[in-house]
Write an enzyme that holds these catalytic residues in place. Structure first.
Site, PDB file in Angstrom:
ATOM      1  N   PRO A  19      44.513  17.739 -10.172  1.00  0.00           N
ATOM      2  CA  PRO A  19      44.381  17.839 -11.627  1.00  0.00           C
ATOM      3  C   PRO A  19      43.230  16.969 -12.141  1.00  0.00           C
ATOM      4  O   PRO A  19      42.860  15.964 -11.507  1.00  0.00           O
ATOM      5  CB  PRO A  19      45.728  17.311 -12.134  1.00  0.00           C
ATOM      6  N   GLY A  22      38.221  19.189 -13.428  1.00  0.00           N
ATOM      7  CA  GLY A  22      37.353  20.144 -14.137  1.00  0.00           C
ATOM      8  C   GLY A  22      37.534  21.580 -13.647  1.00  0.00           C
ATOM      9  O   GLY A  22      36.658  22.409 -13.860  1.00  0.00           O
ATOM     10  N   THR A 101      46.065  24.472  -8.823  1.00  0.00           N
ATOM     11  CA  THR A 101      45.621  23.418  -7.900  1.00  0.00           C
ATOM     12  C   THR A 101      45.460  23.959  -6.474  1.00  0.00           C
ATOM     13  O   THR A 101      44.616  23.498  -5.731  1.00  0.00           O
ATOM     14  CB  THR A 101      46.612  22.244  -7.863  1.00  0.00           C
ATOM     15  N   ARG A 164      51.654  12.192 -12.436  1.00  0.00           N
ATOM     16  CA  ARG A 164      51.574  13.597 -12.009  1.00  0.00           C
ATOM     17  C   ARG A 164      50.481  13.744 -10.935  1.00  0.00           C
ATOM     18  O   ARG A 164      50.687  14.404  -9.909  1.00  0.00           O
ATOM     19  CB  ARG A 164      51.236  14.477 -13.214  1.00  0.00           C
ATOM     20  N   ARG A 223      16.419  29.900 -34.799  1.00  0.00           N
ATOM     21  CA  ARG A 223      15.219  30.747 -34.785  1.00  0.00           C
ATOM     22  C   ARG A 223      14.065  29.925 -35.344  1.00  0.00           C
ATOM     23  O   ARG A 223      14.262  28.915 -36.028  1.00  0.00           O
ATOM     24  CB  ARG A 223      15.460  31.995 -35.631  1.00  0.00           C
ATOM     25  N   HIS A 224      12.866  30.376 -35.072  1.00  0.00           N
ATOM     26  CA  HIS A 224      11.662  29.786 -35.675  1.00  0.00           C
ATOM     27  C   HIS A 224      11.755  29.923 -37.194  1.00  0.00           C
ATOM     28  O   HIS A 224      12.551  30.726 -37.720  1.00  0.00           O
ATOM     29  CB  HIS A 224      10.443  30.557 -35.158  1.00  0.00           C
ATOM     30  N   ASN A 230       7.928  38.413 -40.375  1.00  0.00           N
ATOM     31  CA  ASN A 230       9.278  38.504 -40.964  1.00  0.00           C
ATOM     32  C   ASN A 230       9.165  38.881 -42.438  1.00  0.00           C
ATOM     33  O   ASN A 230       9.917  39.724 -42.940  1.00  0.00           O
ATOM     34  CB  ASN A 230      10.037  37.170 -40.885  1.00  0.00           C
ATOM     35  N   ARG A 275       5.114  31.538 -33.494  1.00  0.00           N
ATOM     36  CA  ARG A 275       6.086  31.139 -34.509  1.00  0.00           C
ATOM     37  C   ARG A 275       7.075  30.078 -34.011  1.00  0.00           C
ATOM     38  O   ARG A 275       7.521  29.234 -34.790  1.00  0.00           O
ATOM     39  CB  ARG A 275       6.802  32.367 -35.094  1.00  0.00           C
ATOM     40  N   GLU A 295      10.428  36.783 -27.438  1.00  0.00           N
ATOM     41  CA  GLU A 295      11.322  37.762 -28.068  1.00  0.00           C
ATOM     42  C   GLU A 295      11.374  39.066 -27.265  1.00  0.00           C
ATOM     43  O   GLU A 295      10.448  39.379 -26.483  1.00  0.00           O
ATOM     44  CB  GLU A 295      10.861  38.009 -29.505  1.00  0.00           C
ATOM     45  N   TYR A 317      14.471  55.859 -32.785  1.00  0.00           N
ATOM     46  CA  TYR A 317      15.282  55.136 -33.758  1.00  0.00           C
ATOM     47  C   TYR A 317      16.765  55.482 -33.572  1.00  0.00           C
ATOM     48  O   TYR A 317      17.624  54.618 -33.515  1.00  0.00           O
ATOM     49  CB  TYR A 317      14.814  55.483 -35.178  1.00  0.00           C
ATOM     50  N   ARG A 320      18.290  54.103 -30.300  1.00  0.00           N
ATOM     51  CA  ARG A 320      18.590  52.677 -30.382  1.00  0.00           C
ATOM     52  C   ARG A 320      19.855  52.442 -31.202  1.00  0.00           C
ATOM     53  O   ARG A 320      20.688  51.613 -30.861  1.00  0.00           O
ATOM     54  CB  ARG A 320      17.407  51.916 -30.987  1.00  0.00           C
ATOM     55  N   TYR A 335      18.184  45.195 -24.564  1.00  0.00           N
ATOM     56  CA  TYR A 335      18.966  43.949 -24.559  1.00  0.00           C
ATOM     57  C   TYR A 335      19.451  43.635 -23.149  1.00  0.00           C
ATOM     58  O   TYR A 335      19.500  42.473 -22.741  1.00  0.00           O
ATOM     59  CB  TYR A 335      20.146  44.050 -25.529  1.00  0.00           C
ATOM     60  N   HIS A 361      14.125  33.187 -30.750  1.00  0.00           N
ATOM     61  CA  HIS A 361      14.000  34.431 -31.523  1.00  0.00           C
ATOM     62  C   HIS A 361      15.366  35.088 -31.641  1.00  0.00           C
ATOM     63  O   HIS A 361      16.259  34.825 -30.849  1.00  0.00           O
ATOM     64  CB  HIS A 361      13.044  35.386 -30.804  1.00  0.00           C
TER      65      HIS A 361
HETATM   66  O1  F6P Z   1      12.768  40.886 -36.874  1.00  0.00           O
HETATM   67  C1  F6P Z   1      12.630  39.768 -36.078  1.00  0.00           C
HETATM   68  C2  F6P Z   1      12.914  40.068 -34.618  1.00  0.00           C
HETATM   69  O2  F6P Z   1      12.875  38.870 -33.898  1.00  0.00           O
HETATM   70  C3  F6P Z   1      11.964  41.095 -33.969  1.00  0.00           C
HETATM   71  O3  F6P Z   1      10.771  40.548 -33.472  1.00  0.00           O
HETATM   72  C4  F6P Z   1      12.822  41.720 -32.923  1.00  0.00           C
HETATM   73  O4  F6P Z   1      12.343  42.955 -32.449  1.00  0.00           O
HETATM   74  C5  F6P Z   1      14.134  41.816 -33.651  1.00  0.00           C
HETATM   75  O5  F6P Z   1      14.219  40.664 -34.466  1.00  0.00           O
HETATM   76  C6  F6P Z   1      15.351  41.887 -32.775  1.00  0.00           C
HETATM   77  O6  F6P Z   1      16.466  42.235 -33.557  1.00  0.00           O
HETATM   78  P1  F6P Z   1      17.064  43.726 -33.458  1.00  0.00           P
HETATM   79  O7  F6P Z   1      17.439  43.874 -32.032  1.00  0.00           O
HETATM   80  O8  F6P Z   1      18.254  43.700 -34.393  1.00  0.00           O
HETATM   81  O9  F6P Z   1      16.038  44.728 -33.857  1.00  0.00           O
END
Ligand code: F6P
Length: 418
Positions: A19, A22, A101, A164, A223-224, A230, A275, A295, A317, A320, A335, A361
């Site tokens: 015990p 960790g 244990t 213990r 974030r920056h 932005n 940034r 990023e 679009y 995604r 991702y 980022h």
């Molecule tokens: O908008 C800022 C940012 O860091 C982008 O450069 C990047 O593509 C995006 O956020 C990532 O966020 P999402 O995955 O929600 O588009």
């Protein structure tokens, strides 16, 4: 969904150790790491079976090997947990951590035999530590505040816990089974011993266990400051800070000096993009720019607004939107790619014993936050990581308490949602 790329057999990691070494902390870290890698992982903690059955607060005599009733009850609960481990694995679980244990050869032989009969790989992970001061600290930090002792007089609780410990020590047998797979971590990673380790994931776990430690320290994520991209709602690129972003960098610097005395150690990591480097340069501390922290690469969409992507590349679009985790920008990253890219950062983060501040980022910090808090991969692309906010996490024995500090300017946006 699994990311088990090598189609290995399910793996049961059998924790071994006295015990307060960790084990539970390490078990949770293993589950978090393997979850993050994409495996279906779960910890089975025998102590919580005991508490669910018999209630918390068993006296040390319950753990005395001479107490036949206590010994029988403990064996039964370990068996119950093991049945659940095997049922879970049979239902598609890929990594189970059996957290007990497991301190005698005889118990371990039984566990191994049952796992092997079920076609499951077993690796034992033994944590050894004889440094009294580390043990006592661990007892004070995690055990005395834990469910068995919460609300009890600390000195009396300490005495009971140490008694213990003595009971366990009297029967403890270190892992030395020559035919088994095991990893022994001695004195918080000072020495690692291995026996019969092969396979993709077991080898990765050796490296992970070489880096992980149980000493609590803070990890700060920010974030920056707001960048000119932005402000314009453009993604990616390599723009500089807007005036509002420079104000944030100053606010961050003042806040940081209050939070951590400049004389005390602090690691500051940035990406290699302007940034974050510019934000870091306001802090008056050494920073490490790291390419791996750049990023998510938006490839063909880099520099566009989300509206432009929707208009000019509606299929991209839409794709995604419907699967943001797996969607890969044309000539860019997903991702999932990002998660894989960040693995060395995770190991480095685990290895450091001093606090770490990451100036990063949005997408990168989502992935790191998910690792640190145990969020599953499918949630990563949607986690809220607002501008001009510091997230403080303290990985420790009892979960991860989180604090958020909004330092302002407060109306900073990044121009839309992808
Ligand atoms: O908008 C800022 C940012 O860091 C982008 O450069 C990047 O593509 C995006 O956020 C990532 O966020 P999402 O995955 O929600 O588009």
């Amino acid at each position: 969904m699994t990311m088990n790329p090598f189609d290995e057999r399910p793996l049961v990691l059998v924790m071994v150790g006295l015990p307060a070494r960790g084990k539970s902390f390490t078990a949770r870290r293993i589950a978090r790491y393997t979850t993050w890698l994409g495996y279906r992982s779960k910890v089975f903690n025998v102590g919580s079976y005991r508490r669910a059955r018999l209630g918390a607060g068993q006296k040390h005599t319950f753990f005395d090997p001479a107490n036949a009733e206590g010994t029988f009850a403990r064996e039964q609960m370990a068996d119950e947990a093991l049945v659940d481990v095997l049922a879970w694995v049979a239902g598609g679980g890929e990594v189970a951590v059996f957290d007990a244990t497991n301190s005698t050869r005889e118990r371990r032989a039984r566990v191994r035999a049952r796992c092997e009969a079920a076609g499951v790989q077993v690796v034992m992970v033994e944590l050894v530590c004889d440094d009294r001061s580390v043990i006592e600290k661990n007892v004070r930090v995690s055990k005395l505040k834990g469910p068995d002792y919460v609300g009890r007089d600390p000195e009396e609780a300490m005495r009971d816990f140490m008694a213990r410990l003595d009971h366990y020590e009297s029967v403890y047998e270190t892992v030395d089974e020559p035919d088994a797979s095991w990893i022994r971590n001695v004195d918080l990673g000072r020495r690692i011993e291995l026996n019969r380790i092969d396979g993709h994931l077991p080898s990765k776990l050796v490296v992970f266990l070489m880096n992980v430690h149980i000493l609590p320290r803070a990890v700060y994520l920010t974030r920056h400051g707001q960048s000119t991209f932005n402000v314009a709602g453009r993604i990616g690129g390599d723009s500089s800070l807007a005036a509002s972003g420079q104000r944030y960098a100053d606010n961050l610097s003042s806040w940081l000096n209050q939070e951590i005395d400049p004389a005390n150690p602090l690691e500051v990591w940035t990406s290699t993009l302007r940034r974050t480097v510019e934000t870091g340069s306001h802090l008056g501390r050494p920073t490490r720019p790291w390419k791996l922290l750049d990023e998510i690469d938006a490839g063909a969409c880099d520099g566009m607004t989300y509206e432009e992507i929707a208009q000019r590349m509606p299929e991209e679009y839409g794709a995604r939107k419907s699967d943001k985790l797996r969607y890969r920008y044309p000539r860019g990253e997903s991702y999932q790619d990002l998660i894989a890219r960040l693995e060395p950062v995770i190991l480095e983060l685990e290895r450091h014993r001093e606090p770490v501040l990451i100036v990063g980022h949005q997408a990168v910090l989502r992935a790191l936050y998910a690792y640190l808090t145990g969020e599953p991969a499918h949630k990563v692309p949607h986690l809220p990581i607002p501008l001009h906010t510091v997230i403080k996490l303290v990985p420790g024995g009892g979960g991860v308490p989180e604090e958020r500090f909004e330092l302002g300017p407060i109306d900073a946006t990044d121009g839309g949602h992808g």
